[in-house]
Design an enzyme around this catalytic site. Structure first.
Site, PDB file in Angstrom:
ATOM      1  N   HIS A 413       0.821  -1.211   0.000  1.00  0.00           N
ATOM      2  CA  HIS A 413       0.000   0.000   0.000  1.00  0.00           C
ATOM      3  C   HIS A 413       0.859   1.266   0.000  1.00  0.00           C
ATOM      4  O   HIS A 413       0.605   2.209  -0.756  1.00  0.00           O
ATOM      5  CB  HIS A 413      -0.942   0.012   1.212  1.00  0.00           C
ATOM      6  CG  HIS A 413      -1.715   1.288   1.333  1.00  0.00           C
ATOM      7  ND1 HIS A 413      -1.293   2.338   2.117  1.00  0.00           N
ATOM      8  CD2 HIS A 413      -2.833   1.700   0.704  1.00  0.00           C
ATOM      9  CE1 HIS A 413      -2.146   3.339   1.986  1.00  0.00           C
ATOM     10  NE2 HIS A 413      -3.096   2.978   1.141  1.00  0.00           N
ATOM     11  N   ARG A 503      29.051  -2.840 -17.401  1.00  0.00           N
ATOM     12  CA  ARG A 503      30.087  -3.368 -16.506  1.00  0.00           C
ATOM     13  C   ARG A 503      29.526  -4.486 -15.628  1.00  0.00           C
ATOM     14  O   ARG A 503      28.431  -4.366 -15.093  1.00  0.00           O
ATOM     15  CB  ARG A 503      30.618  -2.265 -15.592  1.00  0.00           C
ATOM     16  CG  ARG A 503      31.213  -1.068 -16.315  1.00  0.00           C
ATOM     17  CD  ARG A 503      31.747  -0.067 -15.273  1.00  0.00           C
ATOM     18  NE  ARG A 503      32.137   1.188 -15.887  1.00  0.00           N
ATOM     19  CZ  ARG A 503      31.323   2.222 -16.044  1.00  0.00           C
ATOM     20  NH1 ARG A 503      30.065   2.148 -15.648  1.00  0.00           N
ATOM     21  NH2 ARG A 503      31.753   3.340 -16.600  1.00  0.00           N
ATOM     22  N   ARG A 571      31.224  -5.847 -20.859  1.00  0.00           N
ATOM     23  CA  ARG A 571      32.662  -6.074 -20.680  1.00  0.00           C
ATOM     24  C   ARG A 571      32.840  -7.183 -19.648  1.00  0.00           C
ATOM     25  O   ARG A 571      32.257  -7.127 -18.566  1.00  0.00           O
ATOM     26  CB  ARG A 571      33.332  -4.787 -20.208  1.00  0.00           C
ATOM     27  CG  ARG A 571      34.859  -4.909 -20.073  1.00  0.00           C
ATOM     28  CD  ARG A 571      35.454  -3.623 -19.568  1.00  0.00           C
ATOM     29  NE  ARG A 571      35.077  -3.354 -18.186  1.00  0.00           N
ATOM     30  CZ  ARG A 571      35.300  -2.200 -17.554  1.00  0.00           C
ATOM     31  NH1 ARG A 571      35.892  -1.199 -18.184  1.00  0.00           N
ATOM     32  NH2 ARG A 571      34.927  -2.032 -16.295  1.00  0.00           N
ATOM     33  N   GLY A 694      39.213   2.499 -24.258  1.00  0.00           N
ATOM     34  CA  GLY A 694      39.163   2.788 -22.822  1.00  0.00           C
ATOM     35  C   GLY A 694      40.131   3.918 -22.552  1.00  0.00           C
ATOM     36  O   GLY A 694      41.329   3.688 -22.334  1.00  0.00           O
ATOM     37  N   SER A 695      39.632   5.146 -22.575  1.00  0.00           N
ATOM     38  CA  SER A 695      40.531   6.306 -22.518  1.00  0.00           C
ATOM     39  C   SER A 695      41.240   6.434 -21.170  1.00  0.00           C
ATOM     40  O   SER A 695      42.341   6.989 -21.089  1.00  0.00           O
ATOM     41  CB  SER A 695      39.769   7.602 -22.846  1.00  0.00           C
ATOM     42  OG  SER A 695      38.650   7.743 -21.997  1.00  0.00           O
ATOM     43  N   ASN A 696      40.635   5.919 -20.108  1.00  0.00           N
ATOM     44  CA  ASN A 696      41.263   6.031 -18.782  1.00  0.00           C
ATOM     45  C   ASN A 696      42.581   5.240 -18.744  1.00  0.00           C
ATOM     46  O   ASN A 696      43.644   5.761 -18.384  1.00  0.00           O
ATOM     47  CB  ASN A 696      40.331   5.495 -17.683  1.00  0.00           C
ATOM     48  CG  ASN A 696      38.980   6.189 -17.668  1.00  0.00           C
ATOM     49  OD1 ASN A 696      38.721   7.067 -18.472  1.00  0.00           O
ATOM     50  ND2 ASN A 696      38.127   5.792 -16.753  1.00  0.00           N
ATOM     51  N   ASP A 697      42.504   3.947 -19.120  1.00  0.00           N
ATOM     52  CA  ASP A 697      43.722   3.116 -19.104  1.00  0.00           C
ATOM     53  C   ASP A 697      44.687   3.513 -20.209  1.00  0.00           C
ATOM     54  O   ASP A 697      45.905   3.460 -20.024  1.00  0.00           O
ATOM     55  CB  ASP A 697      43.350   1.638 -19.253  1.00  0.00           C
ATOM     56  CG  ASP A 697      43.073   0.995 -17.895  1.00  0.00           C
ATOM     57  OD1 ASP A 697      43.796   1.285 -16.938  1.00  0.00           O
ATOM     58  OD2 ASP A 697      42.105   0.205 -17.798  1.00  0.00           O
ATOM     59  N   CYS A 746      34.277   4.001 -24.831  1.00  0.00           N
ATOM     60  CA  CYS A 746      33.443   3.896 -23.630  1.00  0.00           C
ATOM     61  C   CYS A 746      34.153   4.483 -22.425  1.00  0.00           C
ATOM     62  O   CYS A 746      33.663   4.392 -21.307  1.00  0.00           O
ATOM     63  CB  CYS A 746      33.054   2.439 -23.375  1.00  0.00           C
ATOM     64  SG  CYS A 746      34.460   1.350 -23.059  1.00  0.00           S
TER      65      CYS A 746
END
Length: 791
Positions: A413, A503, A571, A694-697, A746
């Site tokens: 409810h 992810r 991934r 994967g621009s970060n790594d 990504c």
């Protein structure tokens, strides 16, 4: 029969003015859907004419008008006093003899049909303005279960008629602008389904929180269904994906009690405990879940709109029945061209969590009220904290800034009314009424997915509204990065071309929590504490490995279903060794590495004999999503793949576990996040269907910076816009075009920097995958750049 009584086979949806939405709908289904296999127990309804006849014969209209004159619904004490007086006036009036005879004759006829002297029935109220698309009266009137014999039936009918004037019904009508006397009360008398011996529940042909329409949501408990609506029991919950008719998610509720027939006491029903063994089981089978979903889809198709349905399983016959259906009244009338997003301004201390209802945030002073007799103490703008609510609480629920309950699930409810009122509500917290005191300052957030959070203090938050009606659609594919299955349905309404990065880590961390090797080696696990935790989390699973497979599959499936038929690229797990070690039982299986960021991660794990058995579970989970659940829009991406040979080895193991590249349209991508992926792009392109940057790594490895170290980031050295990183990306896109291999991104860069997204558009990238909260602004920047380039 006269115009006072109508059996279900005489009723259809056109009869709402005569018998109300509930009874008209029962007649509609009984007449039109039985041929398609949908079972509805038979019954009859008293009509609006019968109700008006009772009022007329008893001279009640003037008396009721007199009692309600000058009523202020916000004054809950005044409302309670007048409501009680109206109900007692109705109950004391002499019931018309001729109407009584007709009701008894109909009851005899129903008893004969079911081959018994006195059939057990459910007696339900159905207001003639009930369940209209813009005004849901659900739960405003009373229901009486396990009614047997004419005297019990007459008492229940009278109580139903009086319940047109419950406090919450009076208040609701005044607030919605309905004239009390332009609404009549029809009483439905329906053969009871013996769900006291089995199970019952509710079903929505739409996701109740987001309005996502491609799923059926089923809640299930043991015993009679009243406990689910009253929120006394946390139910089992199932999501079924409509296009494939497969269960894509399930969670078991506690189901500590069940309502059954009471053969000895004065009350016709009672609550009894559920055994521990049964609490840890599903209250209905997978086959029954799917059958209900199929019926829900048939009912939705017949009514041409999303539906809110009640069902019951007869423990004697082992048959499922539909016992009510009404239009869903929240999302079916919502404007989906306005994207509304609530965002907390800062993090806070979490007091407790539960299931979120809606997607809003509310804050204020807590008022802990444990009994409906104390609701007059509640003030507008406070946060209502209680064990659970029922319809009598409605007068204060509508003035609350938020609601927090100990018990209940998504269809109790408190959840139904909060959703209708647009008030954030966190249900099923377990201990809210113990941990929170009246006067505590709280923030209640339902804006963070399926889990609702109650924070200490009043935290700042903002509401972002975007009209997407005239939003220009870029030619570059704009996809999304999704980690949590909880946000998959609501984010699917943001303009997108699918998911460029799904992810697994969030699912493993939050839904599984256990290292896969600890599940595989559970019987010989050395860590006794971990073993105890695993047993608790995996209750009901004899095969602990299957727990990992099921929960990972369900999490991924929720994301794949939300965006189907668009591509969803998942991934494979990319935890580092220190992160794996933090999972329950993980320390037995993980090395201690000085720099896990460039250690045993990604592809190197999957074929390593020490980890390969765990990777096999991951493959089996993804195979289940594609093959068993039918979500073939799921693509797979291999992270941190250092060499072409490494990629070949991983693909070989995947094929051995049912994930062969090309089979059933399976595409396998590789992350381009190591300079070698780009320097050897042509060789990688021969092995994979696409690249995702994967621009970060890539930035960390191009510039020699540890992403986990903070100092150099502060100096700005690690910015993805560094010329060396841009040159690597440019080379990859050039190779992709030459080899006809898809190239997307990504990584975080285009979400953080719209100008970086524009740079990628200039290079002709195929797709850009963004965090959901940046999609709108970055799409606008992409469209502007495309216009400049004449694309």
């Amino acid at each position: 029969m006269s115009n006072f009584i109508k059996f279900f086979n005489e009723l259809g949806i056109k009869d709402v003015p005569t018998v109300g939405g509930k009874n008209a709908s029962l007649g509609e289904m009984y007449r039109n859907l039985a041929g398609q296999g949908v079972k509805v127990p038979n019954g009859f309804a008293t009509t609006a004419a019968a109700y008006n006849y009772v009022l007329e014969q008893g001279g009640l209209r003037k008396e009721i008008e007199k009692i309600l004159k000058g009523l202020k619904t916000k004054d809950v004490l005044d409302l309670a006093r007048r409501g009680e007086k109206v109900r007692q006036t109705i109950l004391k009036v002499k019931f018309p003899e001729d109407l009584k005879k007709e009701i008894f004759a109909a009851y005899d006829q129903l008893s004969r049909e079911y081959k018994t002297k006195e059939v057990d029935v459910a007696v339900r109220s159905s207001a003639t303005a009930e369940d209209l698309p813009d005004a849901s009266f659900a739960g405003q009137q009373e229901t009486y279960l396990n009614i047997k014999g004419k005297e019990q039936l007459l008492v229940a009918v009278k109580k139903c008629i009086a319940s047109l004037f419950t406090n919450r019904a009076i208040s609701y009508r005044v607030d919605k602008g309905f004239d009390h006397f332009k609404i009549a009360l029809s009483v439905g008398v329906q053969k009871m389904v013996r769900s006291d011996l089995a199970a019952s529940g509710v079903m929505f042909t739409i996701d109740t929180e987001s309005g996502f329409s491609n799923v059926v949501l089923i809640n299930s408990i043991y015993g009679l269904g009243e406990n689910i609506v009253q929120g006394k029991v946390n139910p089992d919950e199932f999501f079924i994906f409509k296009p494939t008719k497969k269960i894509i998610s399930r969670s078991l509720g506690q189901k500590k009690i069940k309502m059954i027939y009471n053969t000895k006491g004065a009350k016709p029903t009672k609550d009894v405990p559920v055994s521990l063994n049964d609490q840890h089981k599903q209250s209905i089978t997978d086959d029954q879940v799917v059958k209900l979903a199929e019926w829900g889809m048939l009912i939705e198709k017949h009514y041409k709109r999303p539906m809110d349905i009640e069902w019951a399983l007869d423990g004697r016959e082992k048959q499922l029945y539909i016992i009510q259906a009404r239009p869903e009244t929240i999302h079916s009338v919502r404007d989906y061209s306005i994207i509304e997003e609530y965002k907390l301004g800062k993090a806070g201390k979490i007091i407790l969590t539960g299931q979120s209802v809606g997607n809003k945030i509310g804050a204020g002073e807590a008022n802990r009220i444990m009994d409906v007799k104390d609701i007059s103490k509640f003030k507008k703008g406070q946060v209502l904290v209680t064990d659970m609510t029922d319809p009598d609480w409605e007068p204060i629920m509508k003035i609350a800034s938020a609601i927090v309950t100990d018990k209940g699930g998504r269809t109790c409810h408190a959840a139904i009314v909060s959703r209708e009122l647009g008030i954030p509500c966190v249900v099923g917290t377990g201990t809210a009424s113990q941990k929170i005191k009246t006067g505590d300052k709280l923030t209640v957030s339902c804006a963070e997915g399926d889990k609702g959070y109650v924070y200490e203090g009043v935290l700042p938050f903002k509401v972002l509204k975007t009209d997407i009606k005239n939003l220009a659609k870029p030619k570059t594919k704009v996809m999304m990065n999704i980690g949590s299955p909880d946000i998959a349905f609501p984010t699917s309404f943001i303009p997108n071309e699918g998911v460029g990065l799904a992810r697994e880590e969030f699912i493993i961390n939050n839904a599984i929590k256990i290292h896969p090797l600890a599940l595989i080696n559970y019987p010989k696990l050395a860590d006794k504490k971990a073993k105890k935790e695993i047993e608790k989390i995996t209750l009901g699973y004899k095969d602990k490995k299957q727990f990992f497979i099921d929960k990972l599959a369900e999490g991924v499936a929720m994301i794949a279903a939300a965006y189907s038929p668009k591509d969803v690229i998942v991934r494979l797990s990319d935890f580092k060794s220190n992160e794996y070690a933090n999972l329950i039982g993980g320390r037995e299986y993980e090395p201690v590495e000085a720099n896990p960021m460039i250690g045993w991660r990604g592809a190197s794990r999957y074929y390593d004999p020490k980890y390969a058995p765990a990777f096999a579970l991951e493959c089996r989970a993804l195979k289940k999503v594609r093959d068993d659940m039918g979500l073939t829009n799921l693509k797979i991406m291999i992270p941190f793949c250092r060499t072409v040979d490494e990629g070949k080895k991983v693909k070989e193991i995947m094929a051995q576990n049912g994930l062969a590249q090309g089979k059933n349209g399976l595409e396998i991508y590789v992350m381009a996040e190591i300079p070698t992926n780009i320097l050897l792009a042509e060789e990688f392109a021969r092995e994979f269907d696409g690249f995702s940057i994967g621009s970060n790594d890539l930035t960390q490895l191009a510039l020699g910076i540890d992403r986990d170290a903070g100092q150099l980031k502060v100096a700005g050295v690690s910015n993805e816009k560094n010329e060396s990183v841009k040159l690597l990306i440019e080379k990859l896109i050039e190779v992709g075009k030459r080899t006809h291999t898809k190239v997307g991104i990504c990584g975080q860069a285009p979400s953080d920097f719209p100008d970086f997204a524009q740079f990628l558009v200039e290079l002709g990238i195929d797709s850009i995958s963004l965090n959901p909260d940046t999609v709108i602004k970055t799409s606008i920047a992409i469209a502007e750049k495309e216009k400049q380039l004449g694309k």
